[in-house]
Design a protein around this motif. Structure first.
Motif, PDB file in Angstrom:
ATOM      1  N   LEU A  95       0.851  -1.190   0.000  1.00  0.00           N
ATOM      2  CA  LEU A  95       0.000   0.000   0.000  1.00  0.00           C
ATOM      3  C   LEU A  95       0.887   1.240   0.000  1.00  0.00           C
ATOM      4  N   SER A  97       2.003   5.063  -0.269  1.00  0.00           N
ATOM      5  CA  SER A  97       1.380   6.351   0.075  1.00  0.00           C
ATOM      6  C   SER A  97       2.470   7.388   0.301  1.00  0.00           C
ATOM      7  N   ALA A 103      -1.291   8.023   5.777  1.00  0.00           N
ATOM      8  CA  ALA A 103      -2.189   6.874   5.532  1.00  0.00           C
ATOM      9  C   ALA A 103      -2.030   5.849   6.667  1.00  0.00           C
ATOM     10  N   ASP A 106      -3.388   2.306   6.399  1.00  0.00           N
ATOM     11  CA  ASP A 106      -2.593   1.461   5.503  1.00  0.00           C
ATOM     12  C   ASP A 106      -1.304   0.996   6.196  1.00  0.00           C
ATOM     13  N   ASP A 195      -3.747  -1.361  -8.506  1.00  0.00           N
ATOM     14  CA  ASP A 195      -5.165  -0.985  -8.455  1.00  0.00           C
ATOM     15  C   ASP A 195      -5.716  -1.031  -7.036  1.00  0.00           C
ATOM     16  N   LYS A 196      -4.992  -1.677  -6.104  1.00  0.00           N
ATOM     17  CA  LYS A 196      -5.501  -1.798  -4.739  1.00  0.00           C
ATOM     18  C   LYS A 196      -5.026  -0.661  -3.841  1.00  0.00           C
ATOM     19  N   VAL A 197      -4.204   0.254  -4.398  1.00  0.00           N
ATOM     20  CA  VAL A 197      -3.673   1.366  -3.600  1.00  0.00           C
ATOM     21  C   VAL A 197      -4.704   2.494  -3.576  1.00  0.00           C
ATOM     22  N   ASP A 198      -5.110   2.924  -2.372  1.00  0.00           N
ATOM     23  CA  ASP A 198      -6.126   3.977  -2.246  1.00  0.00           C
ATOM     24  C   ASP A 198      -5.536   5.386  -2.246  1.00  0.00           C
ATOM     25  N   ASP A 199      -4.396   5.552  -1.570  1.00  0.00           N
ATOM     26  CA  ASP A 199      -3.799   6.882  -1.443  1.00  0.00           C
ATOM     27  C   ASP A 199      -3.494   7.434  -2.843  1.00  0.00           C
ATOM     28  N   ARG A 203      -1.035   5.729  -5.390  1.00  0.00           N
ATOM     29  CA  ARG A 203      -1.597   5.021  -6.546  1.00  0.00           C
ATOM     30  C   ARG A 203      -0.906   5.464  -7.842  1.00  0.00           C
TER      31      ARG A 203
END
Ligand code: NAI
Length: 247
Positions: A95, A97, A103, A106, A195-199, A203
């Motif tokens: 993850l 960020s 984050a 994360d 694709d699974k990274v939110d920040d 991302r």
């Protein structure tokens, strides 16, 4: 010589990406697999694929962040196949960020999975390996455990941790008990992780890096090479990365 034939191997995070590619490849080498991940359907699908290709595999839904669940996974392997030779600690989260985005959630998820999860695996398999004075713990690390790229600070720290404990296990468990420990350090591999990274900043960095990615099968080949050695030989660390990746 194929040292993998009949070996009983537990793989965490087996339901996708590097874990699934590794499972297929180890099954082709005659290993008996216990596949662990959180998603029953995906595990069932992979188990069926391996079995219909002539391989031997069983699956158990397991959360690596839960120490008791991991102990039950080890017990399941021993009950199902009569022993436990190798653990592939693979389940992990990447993850990315930026520090400015704090984050914190994360960070916590990566510490729970990439650090605590690996320790839970080690705790679960070591008693039986110590008893039999043999065994192999292969920890999936990363090039991010050798150097630090943009937005990868906490992720890298978890992989530096993995290198540190593996080095320590090699010097202690290898030297005194014949239990081998290795790391595999992949560069960027196309498993859908970006694709699974939110920040948002993380991302962006992840997607740029992932444009260079190579396949999970390349890592599976490295795992097979490391594990398929005689008992007196340990592959300490294997770095495998895209030709054009500069870290
Ligand atoms: P992935 O997301 O495709 O697969 C990870 C697997 O771990 C999945 O099966 C997921 O369900 C499982 N998992 C996650 N949390 C879990 C938990 N708490 N309990 C049980 N299972 C859990 O990831 P990928 O890319 O295949 O990564 C596998 C390993 O390789 C990770 O340790 C990662 O850090 C490492 N790695 C990946 C690289 C890449 O570019 N994809 C590069 C270097 C290292």
């Amino acid at each position: 010589m194929n040292y993998l034939d009949g070996k009983i191997i537990v793989i965490t995070g087996a339901s996708s990406g590097i874990g699934a590619a590794t499972a297929r490849s180890l099954a082709e080498h005659g290993a008996k697999l216990v596949l662990a991940a959180r998603n029953q359907d995906r595990l069932d699908r992979l188990t069926e694929q391996i079995q219909s290709a002539g391989g031997i595999a069983a699956a158990r839904v397991t959360d690596v962040t839960d120490a008791a669940d991991m102990e039950q996974l080890a017990a399941y392997a021993i009950k199902t196949f009569g022993g436990l030779d190798i653990l592939v600690n693979n389940a992990g989260l990447m993850l990315f960020s930026a520090w400015k985005d704090l984050a914190v959630d994360d960070w916590g998820r990566m510490i729970d999975t990439n650090i605590r999860g690996y320790l839970n695996g080690i705790q679960a398999v070591l008693p039986s390996m110590l008893e039999q004075n043999s065994g192999y713990i292969l920890n999936m690390a990363s090039v991010a455990g050798h150097q630090i790229g943009e937005s990868a600070g906490v992720y890298s720290a978890t992989k530096f941790f993995v290198h540190a404990i593996t080095e320590s296990m090699r010097k202690e468990l290898g030297v005194h008990h014949g239990i081998r420990a290795s790391t595999i350090s992949p560069g960027v591999i196309n498993t859908g992780w970006a694709d699974k990274v939110d920040d948002p900043a993380g991302r962006q960095a992840a997607k740029e890096l992932n444009s260079l990615a190579i396949t999970p099968e390349a890592v599976a080949d490295a795992v097979v090479y490391a594990l398929n050695q005689p008992a007196n030989t340990t592959v300490n660390d294997l770095i495998i990365s895209p030709t054009r990746q500069n870290w």
